[in-house]
Design a protein around this motif. Sequence first.
Motif, PDB file in Angstrom:
ATOM      1  N   LEU A  64     -55.155 -81.970  64.579  1.00  0.00           N
ATOM      2  CA  LEU A  64     -55.916 -83.089  64.025  1.00  0.00           C
ATOM      3  C   LEU A  64     -57.347 -82.663  63.734  1.00  0.00           C
ATOM      4  CD1 LEU A  64     -56.401 -86.179  63.453  1.00  0.00           C
ATOM      5  CD2 LEU A  64     -56.992 -86.369  65.894  1.00  0.00           C
ATOM      6  N   CYS A  65     -57.778 -82.894  62.503  1.00  0.00           N
ATOM      7  CA  CYS A  65     -59.194 -82.749  62.155  1.00  0.00           C
ATOM      8  C   CYS A  65     -59.578 -83.981  61.341  1.00  0.00           C
ATOM      9  CB  CYS A  65     -59.458 -81.455  61.384  1.00  0.00           C
ATOM     10  SG  CYS A  65     -58.730 -81.422  59.727  1.00  0.00           S
ATOM     11  N   GLU A  66     -60.796 -84.067  60.915  1.00  0.00           N
ATOM     12  CA  GLU A  66     -61.251 -85.276  60.228  1.00  0.00           C
ATOM     13  C   GLU A  66     -60.592 -85.481  58.874  1.00  0.00           C
ATOM     14  OE1 GLU A  66     -65.335 -83.689  58.113  1.00  0.00           O
ATOM     15  OE2 GLU A  66     -65.350 -84.024  60.284  1.00  0.00           O
ATOM     16  N   LYS A  67     -59.961 -84.431  58.335  1.00  0.00           N
ATOM     17  CA  LYS A  67     -59.343 -84.519  57.011  1.00  0.00           C
ATOM     18  C   LYS A  67     -57.831 -84.662  57.035  1.00  0.00           C
ATOM     19  CE  LYS A  67     -63.023 -83.862  54.366  1.00  0.00           C
ATOM     20  NZ  LYS A  67     -63.469 -84.851  53.352  1.00  0.00           N
ATOM     21  N   ARG A  68     -57.201 -84.206  58.106  1.00  0.00           N
ATOM     22  CA  ARG A  68     -55.743 -84.129  58.063  1.00  0.00           C
ATOM     23  C   ARG A  68     -55.127 -84.101  59.460  1.00  0.00           C
ATOM     24  NH1 ARG A  68     -53.023 -81.862  53.707  1.00  0.00           N
ATOM     25  NH2 ARG A  68     -54.906 -82.504  52.594  1.00  0.00           N
ATOM     26  N   LEU A  69     -53.912 -84.636  59.554  1.00  0.00           N
ATOM     27  CA  LEU A  69     -53.062 -84.472  60.727  1.00  0.00           C
ATOM     28  C   LEU A  69     -51.859 -83.667  60.263  1.00  0.00           C
ATOM     29  CD1 LEU A  69     -52.173 -85.178  63.669  1.00  0.00           C
ATOM     30  CD2 LEU A  69     -51.053 -87.205  62.698  1.00  0.00           C
ATOM     31  N   VAL A  70     -51.574 -82.562  60.948  1.00  0.00           N
ATOM     32  CA  VAL A  70     -50.471 -81.684  60.570  1.00  0.00           C
ATOM     33  C   VAL A  70     -49.550 -81.508  61.769  1.00  0.00           C
ATOM     34  CG1 VAL A  70     -49.840 -79.470  59.537  1.00  0.00           C
ATOM     35  CG2 VAL A  70     -52.094 -80.446  59.092  1.00  0.00           C
ATOM     36  N   THR A  71     -48.234 -81.496  61.517  1.00  0.00           N
ATOM     37  CA  THR A  71     -47.271 -81.322  62.611  1.00  0.00           C
ATOM     38  C   THR A  71     -46.262 -80.235  62.280  1.00  0.00           C
ATOM     39  OG1 THR A  71     -45.936 -83.142  61.676  1.00  0.00           O
ATOM     40  CG2 THR A  71     -47.424 -83.693  63.492  1.00  0.00           C
ATOM     41  N   TRP A 100     -53.800 -72.404  57.564  1.00  0.00           N
ATOM     42  CA  TRP A 100     -54.672 -73.561  57.373  1.00  0.00           C
ATOM     43  C   TRP A 100     -56.145 -73.219  57.516  1.00  0.00           C
ATOM     44  CZ3 TRP A 100     -53.820 -78.477  55.728  1.00  0.00           C
ATOM     45  CH2 TRP A 100     -52.482 -78.860  55.584  1.00  0.00           C
ATOM     46  N   MET A 101     -56.448 -71.987  57.933  1.00  0.00           N
ATOM     47  CA  MET A 101     -57.844 -71.646  58.190  1.00  0.00           C
ATOM     48  C   MET A 101     -58.712 -71.730  56.934  1.00  0.00           C
ATOM     49  SD  MET A 101     -58.300 -71.380  61.351  1.00  0.00           S
ATOM     50  CE  MET A 101     -60.019 -70.931  61.175  1.00  0.00           C
ATOM     51  N   ALA A 102     -58.139 -71.380  55.782  1.00  0.00           N
ATOM     52  CA  ALA A 102     -58.921 -71.463  54.541  1.00  0.00           C
ATOM     53  C   ALA A 102     -59.331 -72.911  54.273  1.00  0.00           C
ATOM     54  CB  ALA A 102     -58.097 -70.920  53.371  1.00  0.00           C
ATOM     55  N   ASN A 103     -58.386 -73.846  54.486  1.00  0.00           N
ATOM     56  CA  ASN A 103     -58.701 -75.267  54.297  1.00  0.00           C
ATOM     57  C   ASN A 103     -59.716 -75.752  55.327  1.00  0.00           C
ATOM     58  OD1 ASN A 103     -57.101 -75.939  52.042  1.00  0.00           O
ATOM     59  ND2 ASN A 103     -55.280 -76.089  53.320  1.00  0.00           N
ATOM     60  N   LEU A 104     -59.518 -75.351  56.585  1.00  0.00           N
ATOM     61  CA  LEU A 104     -60.433 -75.774  57.647  1.00  0.00           C
ATOM     62  C   LEU A 104     -61.858 -75.290  57.360  1.00  0.00           C
ATOM     63  CD1 LEU A 104     -58.257 -75.178  60.854  1.00  0.00           C
ATOM     64  CD2 LEU A 104     -58.754 -77.355  59.737  1.00  0.00           C
ATOM     65  N   LYS A 105     -61.984 -74.042  56.906  1.00  0.00           N
ATOM     66  CA  LYS A 105     -63.309 -73.497  56.607  1.00  0.00           C
ATOM     67  C   LYS A 105     -63.929 -74.221  55.412  1.00  0.00           C
ATOM     68  CE  LYS A 105     -64.078 -69.054  56.868  1.00  0.00           C
ATOM     69  NZ  LYS A 105     -65.010 -69.015  57.991  1.00  0.00           N
ATOM     70  N   LYS A 106     -63.093 -74.580  54.442  1.00  0.00           N
ATOM     71  CA  LYS A 106     -63.593 -75.328  53.280  1.00  0.00           C
ATOM     72  C   LYS A 106     -64.091 -76.702  53.702  1.00  0.00           C
ATOM     73  CE  LYS A 106     -62.061 -77.193  48.826  1.00  0.00           C
ATOM     74  NZ  LYS A 106     -60.910 -77.303  47.872  1.00  0.00           N
ATOM     75  N   TRP A 107     -63.289 -77.394  54.516  1.00  0.00           N
ATOM     76  CA  TRP A 107     -63.669 -78.739  54.978  1.00  0.00           C
ATOM     77  C   TRP A 107     -64.888 -78.688  55.888  1.00  0.00           C
ATOM     78  CZ3 TRP A 107     -57.889 -79.714  56.436  1.00  0.00           C
ATOM     79  CH2 TRP A 107     -57.168 -80.019  55.263  1.00  0.00           C
ATOM     80  N   GLU A 112     -69.588 -75.083  62.319  1.00  0.00           N
ATOM     81  CA  GLU A 112     -68.743 -74.189  63.113  1.00  0.00           C
ATOM     82  C   GLU A 112     -67.458 -74.918  63.492  1.00  0.00           C
ATOM     83  OE1 GLU A 112     -68.561 -72.217  67.599  1.00  0.00           O
ATOM     84  OE2 GLU A 112     -70.453 -73.034  66.827  1.00  0.00           O
ATOM     85  N   ILE A 113     -66.315 -74.254  63.270  1.00  0.00           N
ATOM     86  CA  ILE A 113     -65.028 -74.827  63.674  1.00  0.00           C
ATOM     87  C   ILE A 113     -64.853 -74.653  65.169  1.00  0.00           C
ATOM     88  CG2 ILE A 113     -62.524 -74.659  63.427  1.00  0.00           C
ATOM     89  CD1 ILE A 113     -63.004 -73.585  60.595  1.00  0.00           C
ATOM     90  N   ARG A 114     -64.531 -75.754  65.855  1.00  0.00           N
ATOM     91  CA  ARG A 114     -64.307 -75.697  67.307  1.00  0.00           C
ATOM     92  C   ARG A 114     -62.932 -76.265  67.613  1.00  0.00           C
ATOM     93  NH1 ARG A 114     -68.534 -77.673  71.244  1.00  0.00           N
ATOM     94  NH2 ARG A 114     -68.069 -75.741  72.301  1.00  0.00           N
ATOM     95  N   PHE A 115     -62.070 -75.412  68.165  1.00  0.00           N
ATOM     96  CA  PHE A 115     -60.711 -75.817  68.520  1.00  0.00           C
ATOM     97  C   PHE A 115     -60.668 -76.391  69.928  1.00  0.00           C
ATOM     98  CE2 PHE A 115     -59.749 -72.480  65.338  1.00  0.00           C
ATOM     99  CZ  PHE A 115     -58.911 -73.203  64.511  1.00  0.00           C
ATOM    100  N   MET A 116     -59.874 -77.440  70.106  1.00  0.00           N
ATOM    101  CA  MET A 116     -59.633 -77.988  71.434  1.00  0.00           C
ATOM    102  C   MET A 116     -58.230 -77.580  71.876  1.00  0.00           C
ATOM    103  SD  MET A 116     -57.512 -80.543  72.709  1.00  0.00           S
ATOM    104  CE  MET A 116     -57.180 -80.527  74.473  1.00  0.00           C
TER     105      MET A 116
END
Length: 222
Positions: A64-71, A100-107, A112-116
């Motif tokens: 889950l990030c602010e742009k998308r939920l992926v399963t 998905w990292m390319a999309n995450l970096k774009k968004w 800084e991307i922080r994973f939980m």
Amino acid sequence: KEFAKKELARWHNGGKKFFYVFMDEFWCNATHRRKGKYVAKGARKPVVKCNERHVPKVNTYAMLCEKRLVTWDMPPGEGKKKGVTKAQFIKFFKQCVGPWMANLKKWAGSREIRFMLDGAAIHDKVEIASWASKYKASLIPDWPSHSPDLNPIENIFTQVKDRIGKELQIYDMKNKEQSQKKISAKRDQVVQGMSDVCAQFVESFPRRLEKCADTGGNHTGY
């Protein structure tokens, strides 16, 4: 409590520079039940129609990030008691999240991307942190155990299960594999329609931290 205070300090010092990505596993079934839903004193309890052990279910991993939920479907376990091993999880994580990292970096833009990741035994945080660093991303440090109320993804899991259960009822254990495919397909369909609510869940994170700090580490009510 200490975790909440430290993370709040990071947030106030540079939270707008962080792009949070929350992750976890959950069992997804289609039985229209609301197990674990909070019920106020005196309110009517939800009807439990079946025993979860005796219905088809799919072990699901979600991001889950602010742009998308992926399963994704978790792989069949190769460990003792058919559980997913640490090596399996690391391979699965990189294969699923990597593209998905390319999309995450774009968004994320300049953030800084922080994973939980929680402290589950199969989550090799050292290995994942090393992998994430290649993308200039990091893990939220010292995530406390037994703290699902801090993780926004837990609340969205409830909505996913409820939406599936309202449209799909599957109790057929004789054709388990076919039933699981139907559950996965419905889950992915439901998830695609939830992009509009992802941001509000992610944005609740600092409020959860504040509640945790205010209550001395007790349940936040989320």
